[in-house]
Design a protein around this motif. Structure first.
Motif: not given
Length: 155
Positions: A95-98, A102-103, A128-129
């Protein structure tokens, strides 16, 4: 010829064949064993014998590592309490860092701050994955069920 650096092992075809056979034999032996421990024995050239007992679960992990090495798969070995940066965790999750940040801020994944930087434990990221994978699978199952309910496959 096998070459090794601290972060990569490249096997020759002969070495890969040996590791594959070793993995297969270890797996087969462990599948039929009910032993609490398995003895590994080494006989030295001078006749000395060294013996160590290892739990079968440890040998199963080793068998799996040998199989992955034999097929030139990339894998990571890490202590469960290893801490990752947000970039490392985002890369591992795909996923992206941003998105990851957010998560984190939403409380989906535990983290701690070191100064201004966030750190996550590897075992939390892997957990989490797995939850992301299960959530995706559930969503896909719902889409398939909805499509079947409206005869979407009868086009």
């Amino acid at each position: 010829m096998t070459t090794a650096t601290p972060d990569r092992i490249v096997l020759s075809d002969d070495d890969a064949t040996v590791l594959s056979a070793a993995s297969r034999l270890m797996g087969a032996a462990l599948d039929h064993s009910r032993a609490n421990n398995v003895a590994l024995v080494e006989e030295g050239t001078d006749g000395d014998i060294a013996r160590i007992e290892v739990p079968p679960a440890t040998l199963r992990v080793l068998s799996r590592v040998l199989a992955m090495m034999a097929s030139q798969q990339v894998f990571l070995l890490y202590p469960a309490d290893t801490e990752l940066t947000t970039k490392q965790a985002a890369d591992l999750l795909g996923v992206s860092r941003p998105f990851l940040i957010a998560r984190l801020e939403a409380g989906d994944l535990p983290f701690r701050k070191v100064g201004r930087h966030r750190r996550m434990r590897m075992d939390d990221v892997v957990r989490y994955k797995e939850s992301m994978r299960a959530s995706r699978k559930g969503a896909l199952d719902d889409v398939v069920a909805d499509s079947e309910s409206i005869d979407g496959y009868d086009l």
